[in-house]
Design a protein around this motif. Structure first.
Motif, PDB file in Angstrom:
ATOM      1  N   VAL A   1       0.874  -1.173   0.000  1.00 37.04           N
ATOM      2  CA  VAL A   1       0.000   0.000   0.000  1.00 37.04           C
ATOM      3  C   VAL A   1       0.912   1.225   0.000  1.00 37.04           C
ATOM      4  N   HIS A   2       0.841   1.987  -1.086  1.00 37.04           N
ATOM      5  CA  HIS A   2       1.691   3.172  -1.186  1.00 37.04           C
ATOM      6  C   HIS A   2       1.044   4.376  -0.497  1.00 37.04           C
ATOM      7  N   ALA A   3      -0.263   4.559  -0.719  1.00 36.84           N
ATOM      8  CA  ALA A   3      -0.966   5.709  -0.151  1.00 36.84           C
ATOM      9  C   ALA A   3      -2.448   5.395  -0.070  1.00 36.84           C
ATOM     10  N   MET A   4      -3.154   6.272   0.613  1.00 37.18           N
ATOM     11  CA  MET A   4      -4.603   6.141   0.752  1.00 37.18           C
ATOM     12  C   MET A   4      -5.264   7.334   0.086  1.00 37.18           C
ATOM     13  N   GLY A   5      -6.422   7.096  -0.537  1.00 34.80           N
ATOM     14  CA  GLY A   5      -7.200   8.166  -1.150  1.00 34.80           C
ATOM     15  C   GLY A   5      -6.905   8.289  -2.629  1.00 34.80           C
TER      16      GLY A   5
ATOM     17  N   LYS B   1       1.516   3.189  -8.032  1.00 31.28           N
ATOM     18  CA  LYS B   1       2.722   4.023  -7.901  1.00 31.28           C
ATOM     19  C   LYS B   1       3.847   3.372  -8.684  1.00 31.28           C
ATOM     20  N   LEU B   2       4.271   4.038  -9.767  1.00 32.46           N
ATOM     21  CA  LEU B   2       5.363   3.532 -10.590  1.00 32.46           C
ATOM     22  C   LEU B   2       6.690   3.905  -9.957  1.00 32.46           C
ATOM     23  N   PRO B   3       7.723   3.083 -10.187  1.00 29.14           N
ATOM     24  CA  PRO B   3       9.018   3.340  -9.535  1.00 29.14           C
ATOM     25  C   PRO B   3       9.628   4.696  -9.879  1.00 29.14           C
ATOM     26  N   ASP B   4       9.388   5.209 -11.081  1.00 29.19           N
ATOM     27  CA  ASP B   4      10.020   6.466 -11.480  1.00 29.19           C
ATOM     28  C   ASP B   4       9.153   7.693 -11.224  1.00 29.19           C
ATOM     29  N   GLU B   5       7.973   7.512 -10.628  1.00 30.97           N
ATOM     30  CA  GLU B   5       7.117   8.644 -10.318  1.00 30.97           C
ATOM     31  C   GLU B   5       7.603   9.358  -9.070  1.00 30.97           C
ATOM     32  N   GLU B   6       7.436  10.684  -9.085  1.00 31.19           N
ATOM     33  CA  GLU B   6       7.812  11.478  -7.912  1.00 31.19           C
ATOM     34  C   GLU B   6       6.734  11.321  -6.846  1.00 31.19           C
TER      35      GLU B   6
END
Length: 165
Positions: A63-67, A151-156
């Motif tokens: 889980v990278h983030a919520m919302g 969430k992709l690895p190269d995304e900020e």
């Protein structure tokens, strides 16, 4: 909350002195016996369940983030405002409907690229149900999860990792 009905409160009654007791002393008898835990009512706010569920969901690997994107953007901006709370909202991406004995939850999550979405959502569901039921005593009837992004690895990053540190 106001209760329009008349409340029945336990009353204390002083018993008459028995011949076995010393003069001037009396015993107290209480009516309304039974288990003290069943006297009264406990209500749990939706926000309490949302916080518990949000923390439990963020604790799952993958889980990278919520919302959703907009909620995360506004939340990230709000968290950076001077004088603000300084901590991200733990209930972001969580909506709870709480009844007297049951609750239902809707979660929106962003998963990390490369993880099994089916596994992550299963673990989130198990973790959320376990935490909410253990802490509140409510029965969780459903946990609906919407995966809104990957969430992709190269995304900020627009906010720190989903897991609390």
């Amino acid at each position: 909350m106001t209760d329009t009905g008349q409340r029945n409160r336990p009353q204390e009654t002083l018993a008459k002195e028995s011949p076995d007791e010393a003069p001037g002393k009396s015993s107290t008898t209480r009516k309304g016996g039974g288990d003290p835990a069943t006297r009264g009512r406990t209500t749990i706010a939706d926000g309490v369940v949302e916080k518990i569920a949000g923390l439990a969901a963020r604790d799952v690997d993958g889980v990278h983030a919520m919302g959703g994107g907009l909620a995360r953007t506004f939340g990230a901006v709000r968290d950076r405002v001077p004088g603000g709370s300084g901590s991200k909202s733990v209930s972001r991406g969580v909506k709870a409907e709480v009844g007297e004995v049951q609750t239902a939850l809707d979660l929106e999550i962003v998963v990390e690229y490369g993880v099994s979405i089916a596994d992550v959502t299963r673990y989130v569901r198990e973790n959320v149900i376990g935490a909410v039921e253990r802490m509140t005593g409510l029965e969780v009837v459903e946990v609906n999860i919407a995966v809104s992004d990957v969430k992709l690895p190269d995304e900020e990053d627009d906010e720190p990792q989903g897991r609390l540190q």
